[in-house]
Design a protein around this motif. Sequence first.
Motif: not given
Length: 295
Positions: A193-210
Motif C-alpha cells: 500500500l505504501g502511502e495509499r494506506l490512509n486510515a487505520v481504525y483501532i479496536s480489538d477482536a477475537f481471532d475467529h480462526r483460533a
Amino acid sequence: MKIAYDPTPLHPTHRLLDFPSATADLGYDFLQLTPHPDFATHFRYPKMDRDLIRRFARAVEAAGITVPALLPVQRISWPDEAKRAAAVKNFRRVIEIAVDLGVKTINTEFSGRPEAFEDSEESFYRSMDELLPIIEREGMRLNIDPHPDDFVEDGHEAWRVLRGLDSASVGFVYVASHTFHYGDCLETLADELGERLNAVYISDAFDHRASNGLRYIANPPTTSARVHQHLKVGDGDVDFDALFATLRRTGFLDREDGLIVSNVFGENENNDAVSRYQKQRIDELIASSSADTRD
C-alpha cells in the motif's frame, strides 16, 4: 498524525450537533462523522440540508475540533442495479456535504455481496466510473475498507481491486478489528500500500480462526455469517504492538495526513471511560513504536 473519535456509541443518545462538544470532552481533537440519522443512515439518502450543515460547522468550530473525514455506508457494489444506482445518488450527496463542510476525505466500505463476487466487482467499477471523476475534481480522497461479509474481504485482493482504478485519489482503510478477516496480512500489505494506506481504525477482536475455528461460536455451524467485535485495545487477539511497529516502519505514523480512528462499538454503557482509555492507549502505542525504532 490525527487521532479521531468515532461517535457511533453516541448515536442512540446524542443529537448530531452534540457530537463536536462530546468529542472534545472525551479528549479528542478530531471527529470522523459516521452514519447518524441526521447525517446519512446506512443505505439511505443523507438528511443534512444547508442549514444543518452550517449549524454543524459552527458546532465544530465552537468545540475547537476538526472533522477530517466522513464515513458513509452505501451499496455502491451491490449486484442489484436499482440499489446500486440509489447508492450512487446517495453518495453524490455525501460528497456535496463533504465539500460544504470543507472535508477532503471520505472513508467507506465496498458494500457488495460475497456470494455474488463478479457481479459485485462489476457494480463497484460501474459506480466508480460515476463517482471517481467527482472525487478527483473536488481534490478529495476516497479510502475503502474490505469489510467482513463484503464481496472482497482479503486485504491483498481488496488492494488489487482498488489498484485497478488507477487513481491516486483512492486509498485503503485498515480496520484492526477486521485483521483476521483480511488474512492477518498487515506486514506485507502495508508494504504494497505504501502511502495509499490512509486510515487505520483501532479496536480489538477475537481471532475467529483460533482453537480450530471455535474461538467464538456461531450457530448453525454451517452459517455464512461473519462475526467479529470492535472491542477496546487489549480485550481481543489483535497484536497492537506489531501493528504500530509496522505503521512506524512504513512511515504512516510520521505522516501529517495519516488518520487513526478509535472505533469501539461494543461498550456503549462505558463509552466515556473506554473512549478516554482508547486515546491513552493509542498515544502510548505511538510512543512505544518510536522507542522500539530507536532501540
